[in-house]
Design a protein around this motif. Structure first.
Motif, PDB file in Angstrom:
ATOM      1  N   THR A  69     -10.950  -6.283  -8.818  1.00 17.08           N
ATOM      2  CA  THR A  69     -12.035  -5.773  -9.649  1.00 17.08           C
ATOM      3  C   THR A  69     -11.606  -4.449 -10.259  1.00 17.08           C
ATOM      4  O   THR A  69     -11.129  -3.564  -9.540  1.00 17.08           O
ATOM      5  N   THR A  70     -11.794  -4.306 -11.557  1.00 20.46           N
ATOM      6  CA  THR A  70     -11.486  -3.040 -12.209  1.00 20.46           C
ATOM      7  C   THR A  70     -12.784  -2.374 -12.638  1.00 20.46           C
ATOM      8  O   THR A  70     -13.734  -3.047 -13.051  1.00 20.46           O
ATOM      9  N   SER A  71     -12.818  -1.050 -12.495  1.00 21.75           N
ATOM     10  CA  SER A  71     -13.999  -0.280 -12.840  1.00 21.75           C
ATOM     11  C   SER A  71     -13.573   1.055 -13.418  1.00 21.75           C
ATOM     12  O   SER A  71     -12.393   1.431 -13.370  1.00 21.75           O
ATOM     13  N   ARG A  72     -14.564   1.773 -13.925  1.00 23.19           N
ATOM     14  CA  ARG A  72     -14.260   3.014 -14.635  1.00 23.19           C
ATOM     15  C   ARG A  72     -15.275   4.074 -14.244  1.00 23.19           C
ATOM     16  O   ARG A  72     -16.465   3.770 -14.162  1.00 23.19           O
ATOM     17  N   ASP A  73     -14.811   5.284 -13.977  1.00 26.00           N
ATOM     18  CA  ASP A  73     -15.679   6.430 -13.718  1.00 26.00           C
ATOM     19  C   ASP A  73     -15.401   7.444 -14.816  1.00 26.00           C
ATOM     20  O   ASP A  73     -14.421   8.199 -14.741  1.00 26.00           O
ATOM     21  N   ALA A  75     -16.939  10.110 -15.633  1.00 25.48           N
ATOM     22  CA  ALA A  75     -17.096  11.514 -15.220  1.00 25.48           C
ATOM     23  C   ALA A  75     -15.797  12.052 -14.627  1.00 25.48           C
ATOM     24  O   ALA A  75     -15.494  13.229 -14.749  1.00 25.48           O
ATOM     25  N   LYS A  76     -15.039  11.156 -14.002  1.00 26.61           N
ATOM     26  CA  LYS A  76     -13.762  11.555 -13.398  1.00 26.61           C
ATOM     27  C   LYS A  76     -12.573  11.190 -14.277  1.00 26.61           C
ATOM     28  O   LYS A  76     -11.431  11.458 -13.917  1.00 26.61           O
ATOM     29  N   ASN A  77     -12.833  10.543 -15.404  1.00 23.79           N
ATOM     30  CA  ASN A  77     -11.755  10.097 -16.285  1.00 23.79           C
ATOM     31  C   ASN A  77     -10.731   9.265 -15.519  1.00 23.79           C
ATOM     32  O   ASN A  77      -9.508   9.449 -15.658  1.00 23.79           O
ATOM     33  N   THR A  78     -11.237   8.360 -14.732  1.00 23.86           N
ATOM     34  CA  THR A  78     -10.390   7.567 -13.844  1.00 23.86           C
ATOM     35  C   THR A  78     -10.805   6.094 -13.908  1.00 23.86           C
ATOM     36  O   THR A  78     -11.991   5.787 -13.977  1.00 23.86           O
ATOM     37  N   VAL A  79      -9.807   5.236 -13.887  1.00 23.94           N
ATOM     38  CA  VAL A  79     -10.026   3.795 -13.820  1.00 23.94           C
ATOM     39  C   VAL A  79      -9.456   3.296 -12.494  1.00 23.94           C
ATOM     40  O   VAL A  79      -8.408   3.760 -12.056  1.00 23.94           O
ATOM     41  N   TYR A  80     -10.166   2.361 -11.883  1.00 28.13           N
ATOM     42  CA  TYR A  80      -9.774   1.865 -10.565  1.00 28.13           C
ATOM     43  C   TYR A  80      -9.444   0.373 -10.617  1.00 28.13           C
ATOM     44  O   TYR A  80      -9.960  -0.368 -11.458  1.00 28.13           O
ATOM     45  N   LEU A  81      -8.589  -0.025  -9.709  1.00 28.84           N
ATOM     46  CA  LEU A  81      -8.309  -1.443  -9.491  1.00 28.84           C
ATOM     47  C   LEU A  81      -8.478  -1.713  -8.004  1.00 28.84           C
ATOM     48  O   LEU A  81      -7.641  -1.296  -7.194  1.00 28.84           O
ATOM     49  N   GLN A  82      -9.585  -2.352  -7.648  1.00 28.15           N
ATOM     50  CA  GLN A  82      -9.832  -2.736  -6.265  1.00 28.15           C
ATOM     51  C   GLN A  82      -9.202  -4.090  -6.013  1.00 28.15           C
ATOM     52  O   GLN A  82      -9.525  -5.069  -6.687  1.00 28.15           O
ATOM     53  N   MET A  83      -8.296  -4.139  -5.062  1.00 26.00           N
ATOM     54  CA  MET A  83      -7.552  -5.369  -4.777  1.00 26.00           C
ATOM     55  C   MET A  83      -7.884  -5.828  -3.366  1.00 26.00           C
ATOM     56  O   MET A  83      -7.605  -5.131  -2.394  1.00 26.00           O
ATOM     57  N   ASN A  84      -8.499  -6.990  -3.265  1.00 29.80           N
ATOM     58  CA  ASN A  84      -8.867  -7.581  -1.980  1.00 29.80           C
ATOM     59  C   ASN A  84      -8.089  -8.873  -1.751  1.00 29.80           C
ATOM     60  O   ASN A  84      -7.523  -9.444  -2.681  1.00 29.80           O
ATOM     61  N   SER A  85      -8.101  -9.320  -0.519  1.00 35.49           N
ATOM     62  CA  SER A  85      -7.425 -10.575  -0.158  1.00 35.49           C
ATOM     63  C   SER A  85      -6.008 -10.618  -0.708  1.00 35.49           C
ATOM     64  O   SER A  85      -5.579 -11.613  -1.324  1.00 35.49           O
ATOM     65  N   LEU A  86      -5.277  -9.556  -0.488  1.00 38.84           N
ATOM     66  CA  LEU A  86      -3.939  -9.445  -1.061  1.00 38.84           C
ATOM     67  C   LEU A  86      -2.993 -10.480  -0.475  1.00 38.84           C
ATOM     68  O   LEU A  86      -3.086 -10.843   0.706  1.00 38.84           O
ATOM     69  N   LYS A  87      -2.093 -10.938  -1.334  1.00 42.71           N
ATOM     70  CA  LYS A  87      -1.110 -11.950  -0.975  1.00 42.71           C
ATOM     71  C   LYS A  87       0.302 -11.384  -1.170  1.00 42.71           C
ATOM     72  O   LYS A  87       0.478 -10.472  -1.985  1.00 42.71           O
ATOM     73  N   PRO A  88       1.282 -11.931  -0.495  1.00 45.71           N
ATOM     74  CA  PRO A  88       2.660 -11.449  -0.711  1.00 45.71           C
ATOM     75  C   PRO A  88       3.080 -11.504  -2.180  1.00 45.71           C
ATOM     76  O   PRO A  88       3.830 -10.635  -2.632  1.00 45.71           O
ATOM     77  N   GLU A  89       2.580 -12.458  -2.903  1.00 40.61           N
ATOM     78  CA  GLU A  89       2.951 -12.569  -4.321  1.00 40.61           C
ATOM     79  C   GLU A  89       2.321 -11.493  -5.204  1.00 40.61           C
ATOM     80  O   GLU A  89       2.644 -11.396  -6.381  1.00 40.61           O
TER      81      GLU A  89
END
Length: 126
Positions: A69-73, A75-89
């Motif tokens: 999931t990607t999101s944006r703040d 106020a902080k001038n920051t973009v995030y990438l939340q990565m769940n259920s990570l796989k070796p690939e």
């Protein structure tokens, strides 16, 4: 000075989570779309996700849909990438980048981006 700085990478076990951050300066996140890309050794760069500058429209590669999931703040001038259920690939260097024009919607085509961060390593391994 325009700059994008990624952070938050590291080593995680399969099934784990990480949150990457892309802190930008020299422009604002509510002006330009931001994309996340990754490149694994001996593989081509792959678009992972993007978020538009307005309205938070997003797009994801099929390989990460439902997990990232990607999101944006603004106020902080920051973009995030939340990565769940990570796989070796998912192991790769992850980069954030700024779209070169004021597009209405973001897309995962690398040719639309002209400013890139230095990257952060994500390793998924047991």
């Amino acid at each position: 000075q325009l700059q994008l700085v990624e952070s938050g990478g590291g080593l995680v076990q399969p099934g784990g989570s990480l949150r990457l951050s892309c802190a930008v300066s020299g422009f604002t996140t509510n002006t330009y779309g931001i994309g996340w890309f990754r490149q694994a050794p001996e593989k081509e760069r792959e678009g992972v996700s993007c978020i538009s500058s307005r309205g938070s429209q997003t797009d994801y590669a099929d390989s990460v849909k439902g997990r990232f999931t990607t999101s944006r703040d603004d106020a902080k001038n920051t973009v995030y990438l939340q990565m769940n259920s990570l796989k070796p690939e998912d192991t790769a260097v992850y980069y954030c980048a700024r779209e070169k024009l004021l597009y209405t919607r973001c897309m995962l085509a690398a040719t639309r981006y002209d400013d890139w961060g230095q990257g952060t390593q994500v390793t998924v391994s047991s």
